[in-house]
Design an enzyme around this catalytic site. Structure first.
Site, PDB file in Angstrom:
ATOM      1  N   LYS A 175      51.286  45.776  -9.259  1.00 15.11           N
ATOM      2  CA  LYS A 175      51.672  47.171  -8.996  1.00 15.11           C
ATOM      3  C   LYS A 175      51.999  47.290  -7.512  1.00 15.11           C
ATOM      4  CE  LYS A 175      50.039  50.890  -7.553  1.00 15.11           C
ATOM      5  NZ  LYS A 175      51.238  51.385  -6.858  1.00 15.11           N
ATOM      6  N   GLU A 250      41.705  42.955   0.876  1.00 19.04           N
ATOM      7  CA  GLU A 250      42.171  42.844   2.266  1.00 19.04           C
ATOM      8  C   GLU A 250      42.286  44.263   2.768  1.00 19.04           C
ATOM      9  OE1 GLU A 250      42.238  40.094   3.664  1.00 19.04           O
ATOM     10  OE2 GLU A 250      42.322  38.750   1.952  1.00 19.04           O
ATOM     11  N   GLU A 382      41.362  52.609  12.937  1.00 18.70           N
ATOM     12  CA  GLU A 382      42.712  52.052  12.913  1.00 18.70           C
ATOM     13  C   GLU A 382      43.757  53.165  13.095  1.00 18.70           C
ATOM     14  OE1 GLU A 382      43.490  50.411   9.003  1.00 18.70           O
ATOM     15  OE2 GLU A 382      44.292  48.622   9.953  1.00 18.70           O
TER      16      GLU A 382
END
Ligand code: SIN
Length: 478
Positions: A175, A250, A382
């Site tokens: 996907k 990840e 981040e």
């Protein structure tokens, strides 16, 4: 308008499907609709899993040479079509065309590498404690894998996940990100041409929650591999717990970059720019916060800013462009929020700090902030944008302490010419990937992945293959 409309973008059991709700795909550089795909209903996701499960029965029994041959052919086709794949990446994701070309080669390298590695899936024999026993360890593919991939590397994050899965003998249901479905389609078209049997590679364009719901409820999906935010990773891990599915994650990073007094300043400036501004700061391994030791601080900042100011912002298809747009309005607003928060708390804006509205809606100037402090958002999470906050530090010890003071642990970088300091830093940093005088360390043959809340398992290297294999211990009584 391109050709995808006729296909819908979903590929199940060797054929394209065009059913479900129509979705626009936009170019983030212009806001223009470049194509359409269709989000399939849950039944089609189910059908893709059924097909992948059926195909697994044969694919898992093929020889490693047969799997290697298919992977190798796919690699060659991608390399032959690298220019058009790169164009597709730039059009739907925005990164500069020169970077997109690099991504295709990088992405293809995983296929090439795992084509070779497929032949090295070794088991073991173990000395028995009894003369009439023989002990063996077999390695076997885990089964059907669901791969959920991100928009920031529309080609490489697919190949990095599925090349080892296919090499191991798994079948995959991919996907892709809803922001970048078109590159995935091109890759799968070429996989079709490479002759993978129907069902071995399934591509599903789906609303994300619907896709994961179907996968999580199906016992036959034995592994979920995901690249994306830590928040979504945690959610998928919780969902996977019910059926104890294997997970590779990840997730987010918040990479520190340390520049010590004895760094080679040119190497450091070049490395920091590569790490920070590649993909307009939209990689999980981008340097997010920069710690520079006081003896080199002024010289480094001056040289760094001089270089940053030469970076050109623009449409990725323009060959002079160094920084493309951010992916969407949420990404743009996050960057603005981080810069504003830093300025409110006393940071000094050395360059950038603005959107570039005349280029398009999501462009942001390469930005450098100094006098930053640990309480600012840019130093805590981040940013995923082209903002470089630089903090002055006194010592190697302070660098290590600040670098490790986070729940993230994906990538860290440092610049020093000293073997002793470098060795100490390399060992002390609590990160899965460390670049020593190197701003771009990722390659197909090395393990990529994070410590702490940055992820689980590794992609790339022989470790990347391991995570698609089950271990079976066999004891034989003669
Ligand atoms: C990522 O952002 O996760 C990928 C970066 C890379 O492979 O270099």
């Amino acid at each position: 308008m391109q050709v995808t409309e006729k296909q819908g973008g979903t590929y199940v059991n060797g054929a394209w499907r065009n059913i479900g709700s129509r979705q626009e795909v936009k170019n983030p550089a212009t806001g223009e609709v470049i194509d359409h795909i269709s989000f399939v209903p849950k039944e089609t996701v189910q059908e893709a899993i059924d097909g992948a499960h059926d195909a697994f029965q044969n694919w898992s029994k093929t020889t490693s040479s047969e799997r290697a041959k298919r992977l190798r052919t796919w690699y060659q086709l991608i390399m032959q079509h690298r220019r058009e794949i790169a164009e597709q990446i730039t059009l739907e994701m925005g990164k500069p065309f020169k970077e997109a070309k690099g991504e295709v080669i990088y992405g293809a390298s995983f296929i090439e590498w795992y084509a070779e590695e497929a032949k090295r899936i070794y088991g073991e024999t173990i000395p028995a404690s009894h003369p009439d026993k023989r002990l063996m360890v077999l390695k076997q593919p885990v089964g059907v894998v669901a791969a959920i991939t991100p928009w920031n590397f529309p080609a490489a994050m697919i190949t990095r996940k599925i090349a080892p899965a296919l090499a191991a003998g798994c079948t995959v249901v991919i996907k892709p990100s809803e922001e970048t479905p078109l590159t995935a389609i091109k890759l799968v078209e070429l996989a079709h041409e490479a002759g993978f049997p129907p069902g071995v590679i399934q591509l599903v364009q789906s609303e994300p929650a619907a896709f994961s719901e179907v996968c999580m409820q199906d016992q036959r999906v034995r592994k979920i591999t995901f690249t994306g935010s830590t928040e979504v990773g945690r959610h998928l891990m919780r969902q996977s717990a019910d059926q104890v599915k294997k997970v590779s994650l990840e997730l987010g990073g918040h990479a520190p970059i340390i520049v010590l007094d004895d760094a080679d300043i040119d190497k450091a400036v070049q490395g920091v720019i590569a790490s920070k501004y590649r993909n307009a700061g939209q990689t999980c391994v981008c340097g997010n916060r920069i710690y520079v030791q006081e003896g080199i601080y002024d010289a480094f900042v001056a040289r760094f800013v001089e270089q940053v100011q030469t970076l050109k912002v623009g449409d990725g298809m323009d060959e002079n462009t160094d920084l493309g747009p951010l992916i969407n309005v949420q990404a743009y607003e996050k960057v603005e929020r981080h810069v504003q928060d830093a300025l409110n708390k006393g940071a000094n804006l050395v360059c950038g700090g603005q959107g570039v509205q005349e280029k398009g809606v999501y462009f942001y100037e390469p930005t450098v902030l100094t006098d930053v402090t640990a309480d600012m958002q840019v130093m805590q999470e981040e940013t995923f944008g082209p903002v470089a906050p630089v903090q002055k530090i006194k010592s190697e010890e302070e660098a290590i302490q600040r670098a490790n003071q986070t729940n993230y642990g994906l990538a860290a970088y440092f610049f020093t010419e000293s073997m002793s300091k470098g060795t100490r830093l390399m060992e002390a940093l609590e990160y899965g990937i460390v670049g020593w005088n190197d701003g771009v360390p990722a390659v197909a043959q090395a393990p990529f992945g994070g410590w702490k809340e940055s992820g689980l398992e590794r992609e790339g290297g022989h470790q990347g293959l391991e995570s698609f294999l089950e271990t079976k211990y066999v004891s034989v009584q003669l």
